[in-house]
Enzyme design. Structure first.
Site, PDB file in Angstrom:
ATOM      1  N   ALA A 171      -3.694  64.061  50.973  1.00 39.95           N
ATOM      2  CA  ALA A 171      -3.168  62.872  51.568  1.00 39.95           C
ATOM      3  C   ALA A 171      -1.541  62.448  52.382  1.00 39.95           C
ATOM      4  O   ALA A 171      -1.902  61.296  52.621  1.00 39.95           O
ATOM      5  CB  ALA A 171      -2.785  61.876  49.911  1.00 39.95           C
ATOM      6  N   ASP A 209      -9.298  63.516  53.036  1.00 36.69           N
ATOM      7  CA  ASP A 209      -8.901  63.269  54.746  1.00 36.69           C
ATOM      8  C   ASP A 209      -9.159  64.483  55.270  1.00 36.69           C
ATOM      9  O   ASP A 209      -7.665  65.283  55.025  1.00 36.69           O
ATOM     10  CB  ASP A 209      -8.024  61.798  55.018  1.00 36.69           C
ATOM     11  CG  ASP A 209      -7.311  61.885  56.393  1.00 36.69           C
ATOM     12  OD1 ASP A 209      -8.044  62.567  57.402  1.00 36.69           O
ATOM     13  OD2 ASP A 209      -6.673  61.054  57.079  1.00 36.69           O
ATOM     14  N   ASP A 237      -3.079  72.315  46.634  1.00 35.48           N
ATOM     15  CA  ASP A 237      -4.508  73.058  47.696  1.00 35.48           C
ATOM     16  C   ASP A 237      -5.779  72.241  46.726  1.00 35.48           C
ATOM     17  O   ASP A 237      -5.744  72.621  45.671  1.00 35.48           O
ATOM     18  CB  ASP A 237      -4.859  74.505  47.440  1.00 35.48           C
ATOM     19  CG  ASP A 237      -5.545  74.631  48.583  1.00 35.48           C
ATOM     20  OD1 ASP A 237      -6.849  74.384  48.385  1.00 35.48           O
ATOM     21  OD2 ASP A 237      -5.989  75.959  48.763  1.00 35.48           O
ATOM     22  N   CYS A 289      -9.797  63.651  61.471  1.00 38.98           N
ATOM     23  CA  CYS A 289      -9.853  63.041  62.539  1.00 38.98           C
ATOM     24  C   CYS A 289      -9.722  63.713  63.803  1.00 38.98           C
ATOM     25  O   CYS A 289      -8.539  63.981  65.052  1.00 38.98           O
ATOM     26  CB  CYS A 289      -7.567  62.472  62.544  1.00 38.98           C
ATOM     27  SG  CYS A 289      -6.730  63.705  62.381  1.00 38.98           S
ATOM     28  N   GLU A 306       4.736  70.262  51.103  1.00 40.22           N
ATOM     29  CA  GLU A 306       6.222  69.813  50.478  1.00 40.22           C
ATOM     30  C   GLU A 306       6.697  68.971  51.491  1.00 40.22           C
ATOM     31  O   GLU A 306       7.410  67.941  50.890  1.00 40.22           O
ATOM     32  CB  GLU A 306       6.879  70.496  49.711  1.00 40.22           C
ATOM     33  CG  GLU A 306       8.199  70.117  49.156  1.00 40.22           C
ATOM     34  CD  GLU A 306       7.532  69.033  47.891  1.00 40.22           C
ATOM     35  OE1 GLU A 306       7.807  68.207  47.540  1.00 40.22           O
ATOM     36  OE2 GLU A 306       6.980  69.606  46.937  1.00 40.22           O
ATOM     37  N   PRO A 360       0.429  62.503  55.698  1.00 37.13           N
ATOM     38  CA  PRO A 360       2.223  61.587  54.902  1.00 37.13           C
ATOM     39  C   PRO A 360       1.587  60.695  54.404  1.00 37.13           C
ATOM     40  O   PRO A 360       2.630  59.581  54.709  1.00 37.13           O
ATOM     41  CB  PRO A 360       2.498  60.653  56.397  1.00 37.13           C
ATOM     42  CG  PRO A 360       1.523  61.251  57.322  1.00 37.13           C
ATOM     43  CD  PRO A 360       0.004  61.903  56.838  1.00 37.13           C
ATOM     44  N   GLY A 361       0.586  59.991  53.808  1.00 33.83           N
ATOM     45  CA  GLY A 361       0.220  58.585  52.907  1.00 33.83           C
ATOM     46  C   GLY A 361       0.282  57.436  53.325  1.00 33.83           C
ATOM     47  O   GLY A 361      -0.200  56.351  52.180  1.00 33.83           O
TER      48      GLY A 361
END
Length: 432
Positions: A248, A310, A294, A363, A271, A250-251
């Site tokens: 996820a 993603d 993970d 991507c 993290e 950077p969100g």
């Protein structure tokens, strides 16, 4: 003489670090000695040197090769970095020739290896400043693609699309924003001087300091490339749905799903990158559970209504925003990443309830990490069936839908508006 030395030194040192350690541009700069002590203006100059160097690396190397007695690869690391970053400033950044040459030669005093090469660096850069522009004019944007990337894209997309992608990637990208409340798009477009793209993304021509733009502090929007904003819209999420957003950070996609009212669990094993996700949740006032794990081992408390993966990839689709991406990856990385992606996609499918939808995306512009990945997933997971993406779901991008009903986005799309990142997305339903 001291003026201009620190940012040029940082640019050269970071260039060498990126190629040697295969590190991304921003982390390489942040860890370069002296970078954090510089003024905002000098840091911006160092970043501009570095970004332009990688954006024009192939063309610059072609010019330098005309004036070097031996290949650039056989030159000592720091000397090569000084030559390339110096030539970049002369050819592409309108740097005053005398200042660029004199400061670059002065930087040769940094190491014992380069001290004795001052004369060579001086002579080569003087030739670049006088003869280089004519030579550069005979090169092409596609020269800035690493050979393995160029061969792959030519085979996958044809020479015409290859050239269009290369042309788009030569220009610094615009700033794309996703608005938290779609009903406020027009308001924020006006406040930000932005265009509303057909898919709903707001696009500003200039990036600048994002934190100083209207709406940032109140969390009205977040930065997210137009292509990256599409996969989350393909899940058909409703308010109250339990959604697993995998890999996820950077969100941006987590924020999109949370803004729809979904109960989102954002999973990532990094993290450091999750800190940015948490910061954005706090800034926007949106809520999501966050799990540092993970995704292959993560087990949600109950079957998810929808899953978005993603997957980590070679990120060759992001070279317009991260011009170093293709240069720090190798052909073998594609095979390695595609195996990891298939493992993660299998784990994602296990989290999904029967009848639920899953979208996998990358991507990358490599077919192994897109079309071939989706085909392999269908071969290995008989409990999944494809759900074709429809024209109306991607306004203005009908040509990006493949015959299989998947989505293949390339930087050549919307080229007249600044393009977009390269992305692949495929949608599946879990059989009941």
């Amino acid at each position: 003489m001291k003026d201009g030395l620190p940012p040029r030194r940082c640019g050269a040192l970071a260039y060498a670090t990126i190629l040697r350690d295969r590190r991304a541009l921003e982390p390489a700069l942040e860890h370069t000695p002296g970078y954090r002590k510089m003024s905002d203006r000098d840091r911006a100059f160092a970043r501009a040197i570095l970004a332009t160097t990688f954006r024009r690396l192939g063309q610059t190397r072609k010019v330098l090769d005309k004036f070097l007695a031996k290949p650039l690869e056989e030159t000592t690391e720091y000397a090569a970095a000084l030559l390339v970053t110096g030539a970049t400033q002369l050819l592409w950044m309108d740097g005053p020739p005398h200042a660029v040459v004199s400061t670059t030669v002065a930087l040769c005093q940094d190491t014992t290896e380069t001290y004795g090469l001052k004369g060579v660096v001086n002579a080569v850069l003087r030739k670049v400043s006088t003869e280089g522009p004519d030579l550069a004019a005979r090169t092409a944007p596609r020269d800035n693609l690493p050979d393995w990337v160029s061969r792959s894209w030519r085979k996958a997309y044809g020479p015409g699309t290859l050239s269009r992608i290369a042309n788009v990637q030569m220009q610094p990208p615009p700033l794309d924003l996703t608005v938290k409340n779609p009903l406020e798009r027009e308001r924020w477009a006006e406040a930000l001087g932005a265009e509303i793209l057909p898919t709903g993304t707001l696009r500003r021509k200039e990036i600048g300091d994002v934190t100083q733009l209207p709406g940032f502090r109140e969390g009205a929007w977040w930065a997210q490339d137009a292509a990256a904003a599409i996969p989350a819209t393909l899940l058909g999420v409703k308010s109250g749905d339990h959604v697993a957003d995998l890999c996820a950070a950077p969100g941006g996609k987590t924020l999109q799903l949370a803004a729809l009212g979904a109960r989102v669990t954002a999973v990532d094993d990094n993290e450091g990158r999750l800190k940015r996700l948490r910061d954005n949740l706090s800034r926007t006032g949106l809520r999501a559970a966050v799990a540092v794990e993970d995704v292959r081992r993560f087990r949600p408390k109950g079957p998810a209504d929808a899953v978005l993966l993603d997957a980590p990839c070679t990120a060759t689709g992001t070279m317009r925003r991260h011009p170093e991406a293709g240069w720090i990856k190798k052909p073998g990385d594609v095979q390695r990443m595609s195996r990891l992606q298939l493992e993660m996609a299998g784990a994602a499918a296990r989290m999904l309830r029967p009848g639920g939808w899953m979208v996998i995306c990358t991507c990358s512009l490599q077919p192994e990490e897109g079309e071939q990945l989706a085909a392999r997933l269908l071969e290995t997971r008989k409990d999944l069936k494809p759900v074709a993406i429809q024209d109306g779901e991607v306004p203005g991008l009908a040509e990006a839908i493949t015959p299989e009903g998947w989505l293949r986005l390339t930087p050549a799309l919307w080229a007249d508006r600044g393009g977009m990142d390269g992305f692949f997305a495929a949608r599946f339903e879990k059989r009941s």
